[in-house]
Design a protein around this motif. Structure first.
Motif, PDB file in Angstrom:
ATOM      1  N   PRO A 172      -0.470   5.375  -4.864  1.00 54.56           N
ATOM      2  CA  PRO A 172      -1.758   6.366  -4.924  1.00 54.56           C
ATOM      3  C   PRO A 172      -0.688   7.820  -5.353  1.00 54.56           C
ATOM      4  O   PRO A 172       0.200   8.129  -5.108  1.00 54.56           O
ATOM      5  CB  PRO A 172      -1.758   6.923  -3.660  1.00 54.56           C
ATOM      6  N   THR A 173      -1.287   8.845  -6.067  1.00 54.56           N
ATOM      7  CA  THR A 173      -0.536  10.088  -5.532  1.00 54.56           C
ATOM      8  C   THR A 173      -0.421  10.894  -4.418  1.00 54.56           C
ATOM      9  O   THR A 173      -1.555  10.988  -3.836  1.00 54.56           O
ATOM     10  CB  THR A 173      -1.863  11.220  -6.523  1.00 54.56           C
ATOM     11  N   GLU A 174       0.765  10.532  -4.281  1.00 51.19           N
ATOM     12  CA  GLU A 174       2.026  11.214  -3.226  1.00 51.19           C
ATOM     13  C   GLU A 174       1.638  12.776  -2.933  1.00 51.19           C
ATOM     14  O   GLU A 174       1.976  13.563  -3.937  1.00 51.19           O
ATOM     15  CB  GLU A 174       2.794  10.687  -2.405  1.00 51.19           C
ATOM     16  N   VAL A 175       1.765  13.098  -1.361  1.00 48.69           N
ATOM     17  CA  VAL A 175       0.891  14.502  -1.519  1.00 48.69           C
ATOM     18  C   VAL A 175       2.754  15.326  -0.568  1.00 48.69           C
ATOM     19  O   VAL A 175       3.266  15.604  -0.820  1.00 48.69           O
ATOM     20  CB  VAL A 175       0.519  14.971  -0.325  1.00 48.69           C
ATOM     21  N   TRP A 176       3.120  14.180   0.074  1.00 50.78           N
ATOM     22  CA  TRP A 176       4.497  14.060   1.201  1.00 50.78           C
ATOM     23  C   TRP A 176       4.540  13.572   2.539  1.00 50.78           C
ATOM     24  O   TRP A 176       3.657  12.234   2.517  1.00 50.78           O
ATOM     25  CB  TRP A 176       4.494  15.412   1.901  1.00 50.78           C
ATOM     26  N   THR A 177       5.630  12.933   2.567  1.00 51.95           N
ATOM     27  CA  THR A 177       6.196  11.468   3.496  1.00 51.95           C
ATOM     28  C   THR A 177       6.865  11.835   4.866  1.00 51.95           C
ATOM     29  O   THR A 177       7.566  12.978   4.920  1.00 51.95           O
ATOM     30  CB  THR A 177       7.209  10.886   2.301  1.00 51.95           C
ATOM     31  N   ALA A 178       6.217  11.150   6.230  1.00 50.10           N
ATOM     32  CA  ALA A 178       6.728  11.545   7.005  1.00 50.10           C
ATOM     33  C   ALA A 178       7.593   9.927   6.945  1.00 50.10           C
ATOM     34  O   ALA A 178       7.255   9.333   7.792  1.00 50.10           O
ATOM     35  CB  ALA A 178       5.739  11.758   8.201  1.00 50.10           C
ATOM     36  N   PRO A 179       9.231  10.058   7.091  1.00 55.63           N
ATOM     37  CA  PRO A 179      10.048   9.235   7.091  1.00 55.63           C
ATOM     38  C   PRO A 179       9.975   9.169   8.318  1.00 55.63           C
ATOM     39  O   PRO A 179      10.670   9.532   9.827  1.00 55.63           O
ATOM     40  CB  PRO A 179      11.274   9.722   6.629  1.00 55.63           C
ATOM     41  N   GLY A 180      10.066   7.370   8.693  1.00 54.05           N
ATOM     42  CA  GLY A 180       9.822   6.960   9.815  1.00 54.05           C
ATOM     43  C   GLY A 180       8.870   6.723  10.809  1.00 54.05           C
ATOM     44  O   GLY A 180       9.222   6.648  11.876  1.00 54.05           O
ATOM     45  N   ALA A 196      10.404  -1.301  10.718  1.00 49.41           N
ATOM     46  CA  ALA A 196      10.315   0.312   9.991  1.00 49.41           C
ATOM     47  C   ALA A 196       9.822   0.282   8.987  1.00 49.41           C
ATOM     48  O   ALA A 196       8.894  -0.302   8.586  1.00 49.41           O
ATOM     49  CB  ALA A 196      11.289   0.251   9.705  1.00 49.41           C
ATOM     50  N   PHE A 197       8.495   1.884   9.452  1.00 51.86           N
ATOM     51  CA  PHE A 197       7.488   2.754   8.325  1.00 51.86           C
ATOM     52  C   PHE A 197       7.875   4.053   8.231  1.00 51.86           C
ATOM     53  O   PHE A 197       8.789   4.871   8.379  1.00 51.86           O
ATOM     54  CB  PHE A 197       6.924   2.261   9.349  1.00 51.86           C
ATOM     55  N   ASP A 198       7.701   4.322   7.227  1.00 53.65           N
ATOM     56  CA  ASP A 198       7.028   5.811   6.315  1.00 53.65           C
ATOM     57  C   ASP A 198       5.439   5.717   6.518  1.00 53.65           C
ATOM     58  O   ASP A 198       5.202   4.985   6.159  1.00 53.65           O
ATOM     59  CB  ASP A 198       8.160   5.916   5.190  1.00 53.65           C
ATOM     60  N   VAL A 199       5.209   7.047   7.080  1.00 50.77           N
ATOM     61  CA  VAL A 199       3.831   7.716   6.475  1.00 50.77           C
ATOM     62  C   VAL A 199       4.011   8.357   5.448  1.00 50.77           C
ATOM     63  O   VAL A 199       5.205   9.521   5.301  1.00 50.77           O
ATOM     64  CB  VAL A 199       3.578   8.327   7.578  1.00 50.77           C
ATOM     65  N   HIS A 200       2.773   8.138   4.879  1.00 53.88           N
ATOM     66  CA  HIS A 200       2.746   8.793   3.845  1.00 53.88           C
ATOM     67  C   HIS A 200       1.233   9.217   4.292  1.00 53.88           C
ATOM     68  O   HIS A 200       0.459   8.785   3.773  1.00 53.88           O
ATOM     69  CB  HIS A 200       2.557   7.876   2.332  1.00 53.88           C
ATOM     70  N   VAL A 201       1.208  10.450   3.398  1.00 60.63           N
ATOM     71  CA  VAL A 201       0.210  11.568   2.979  1.00 60.63           C
ATOM     72  C   VAL A 201      -0.467  11.298   1.297  1.00 60.63           C
ATOM     73  O   VAL A 201       0.302  12.084   0.909  1.00 60.63           O
ATOM     74  CB  VAL A 201      -0.025  12.769   3.795  1.00 60.63           C
ATOM     75  N   ALA A 202      -1.873  11.029   0.675  1.00 60.17           N
ATOM     76  CA  ALA A 202      -1.968  10.742  -0.608  1.00 60.17           C
ATOM     77  C   ALA A 202      -2.518  11.682  -0.469  1.00 60.17           C
ATOM     78  O   ALA A 202      -4.374  11.472   0.188  1.00 60.17           O
ATOM     79  CB  ALA A 202      -1.478   9.397  -1.340  1.00 60.17           C
TER      80      ALA A 202
END
Length: 343
Positions: free
Chosen positions: A26-34, A332-338
């Motif tokens: 997807p077209t990513e807007v921002w990410t929250a690592p961890g 382990a994960f990263d959250v993505h906003v798209a």
């Protein structure tokens, strides 16, 4: 390719096959690592991302459109569920408090403006509180534990002003989900019933003035979300060996207004506020795709493919953004906003 069936209460089912538009990501807007999961505030201005590691829990409140951090909360104990009040002034987490030597499932309330702890509310929960939701007026908060080994399966409703217990509702579901309707008059929760000698998932709706049961669904339904006008509930219908179904059920009449059949082993995360699209994923390996499907035509709008397992999250109220978590390592994960694809 996904096979879909579209039907409504006023006509015959329509069958269709659709090949989705495929994009690499997807077209990513921002990410929250961890972080492991995220959801949007009721007004869509904020996003709350949370996650747990061996060091404990971490919660981040961010601006939904930019990812700018508004507030961070860390804890030596893990967060089981998180919630944000409708006016964005208070956030809550559920934790297992062992400071007394016993495990006490506790709701903690914090102020968004400065992160101050407002109140710790001990509950009588026998299992972890995996679902948490504020009433629209912010006066009460509901937390649910899932049924496991003959314990749990209850919704614990407490007053936010002093922590007093308002009601404990027995709903012996093995998957926790509790949500107040946007007008605050009803509370829906996952349920479980015995049908034909076996346990079947369902949804029960309670009136919040008397706590009497207003609606019971006992045919494999699990709660997804309320419609913004509080007149309907989106559910996912999960039965062994049967394709996953998405249904819009009127509350409190129980009439099915819309129904969509997906593939076997499809999961359902959220539905847009306008009811036009549903966000789905595979619940069996490999879980490396996310799909947006039209609830009006049954056509797949877009499918995104990934190189690692992904887990869908929430769709923003205006339908322009969505969240998902992407695996980066074992546990382990990263959250993505798209950006959400247009139907």
């Amino acid at each position: 390719m996904i096979a879909v069936t579209l039907c409504s209460s006023g006509g015959n089912p329509l069958m269709g096959l659709s090949t989705p538009a495929v994009a690499a990501t997807p077209t990513e807007v921002w990410t929250a690592p961890g972080q492991s999961w995220a959801f949007f505030s009721d007004d869509g201005t904020l996003a709350v991302a949370a996650g747990n590691t061996a060091a404990g829990g971490r919660l981040e409140i961010r601006q939904a459109g930019t990812g700018a951090v508004v507030r961070v909360l860390t804890s030596p104990v893990k967060f089981n569920a998180v919630a944000l009040s409708a006016e964005n002034q208070t956030f809550a987490v559920t934790v297992n408090d062992t400071s007394s030597g016993l495990v006490v499932r506790t709701i903690r309330l914090y102020r968004v403006s400065d992160g101050a702890l407002l109140r710790a509310i001990p509950t009588s929960a026998a299992r972890d509180l995996d679902s948490l939701h504020f009433a629209p007026d912010g006066r009460t908060v509901a937390a649910m534990d899932a049924r496991s080994y003959e314990k749990g399966g209850q919704v614990h409703v407490h007053r936010t002003s002093d922590g007093a217990r308002v009601k404990v509702l027995t709903v012996p579901a093995t998957t926790a989900a509790a949500r107040f309707s946007p007008d605050g008059r009803l509370l829906a929760a996952n349920d479980r019933a015995v049908v034909g000698g076996r346990f079947v998932a369902g949804v029960r709706v309670f009136r919040t003035d008397t706590w009497a049961t207003a609606l019971t669904l006992t045919d494999g339904d699990q709660l997804i979300r309320w419609t913004p006008d509080s007149t309907g509930i989106w559910t996912k219908r999960i039965l062994p060996g049967v394709p996953t179904g998405v249904r819009l059920v009127s509350a409190p009449t129980g009439a099915v207004q819309r129904a969509l059949d997906l593939d076997l082993y499809d999961g359902v995360s959220d539905v847009t506020d306008n009811g036009a699209m549903v966000l789905t994923n595979r619940i069996i390996a490999p879980r490396r795709s996310l799909t947006f499907t039209s609830t009006l035509t049954g056509a797949d709008v877009a499918t995104f493919e990934f190189g690692h397992d992904v887990f869908p999250g929430d769709i923003s109220p205006d339908g322009t953004l969505f969240t998902y978590a992407r695996t980066t390592a074992p546990s382990a994960f990263d959250v993505h906003v798209a950006r959400t694809p247009r139907p």
